[in-house]
Design an enzyme around this catalytic site. Sequence first.
Site, short mmCIF file in Angstrom:
data_model
loop_
_atom_site.label_atom_id
_atom_site.label_comp_id
_atom_site.label_asym_id
_atom_site.label_seq_id
_atom_site.Cartn_x
_atom_site.Cartn_y
_atom_site.Cartn_z
CG ASN A 76 30.47 -13.25 -32.11
OD1 ASN A 76 29.30 -13.25 -32.02
ND2 ASN A 76 31.25 -12.45 -32.48
CG ASP B 168 37.35 -17.60 -25.90
OD1 ASP B 168 37.14 -18.51 -26.97
OD2 ASP B 168 37.15 -16.59 -26.06
CG ASN C 230 33.01 -13.99 -35.82
OD1 ASN C 230 33.37 -14.10 -34.77
ND2 ASN C 230 32.73 -12.57 -36.20
CG HIS D 151 38.58 -15.68 -29.50
ND1 HIS D 151 37.86 -15.69 -28.71
CD2 HIS D 151 38.03 -14.91 -30.75
CE1 HIS D 151 36.53 -15.56 -29.09
NE2 HIS D 151 36.60 -14.90 -30.29
#
Length: 203
Positions: A113, A92, A66, A19
């Site tokens: 997100n 990513d 997020n 991530h």
Amino acid sequence: MYIIAGLGNPSKQYEGTRHNVGFDTIDYLAEKYQIPSSGLKHKALYGKGVIAGKKVLLVKPMTYMNLSGESVAELVSYYKANPDDELIVIYDDINLEPGSIRIRKKGSAGGHNGIKSIIGCTGTQNFKRIRIGVGEKPKGWDLADFVLGRFSKEDRKLVDEAIEHAADALKMILQDDINGAMNQYNRKMPDPHKDDAEGNFVI
């Protein structure tokens, strides 16, 4: 001023995870173009410099993935940037094999997100983005566990090469050649895990 935002999660425990390839790309760009960090502002670590003759702001939001849009929207507002023209986001993508990148002029969040947050906070999905492949989630795995996990040695090498390609693609985009970047990098890459009978990569 172009805002180049690489997405990831802050704190040492997330370094090197799937991530965080957006963060890794910003670090690579900062080193390649000798752009020093200017510290923390607008909920992001940032540095000002020049790439391809264009003034850029390299950004790593410190909000966690997020909530990436909170930081990006603040920066867009503060620098009076037009996100449709002057925002480029690097992140990513689990739908791409490690080693692959994709450039897009605009689009939906696609389930990511961080991108969803940026779209929600800036009010537009018409910003450019560079997606870096991290591989597909294995069947039965939890998505969060997968994206917060680390690469195998083989995949890490492929992703590091993809980060270099992303930097080259960014330079082309800044030179107003996003179509050229898309033509060059949006092709299907060989799957390193699939060889033909003679040991050659199959495309």
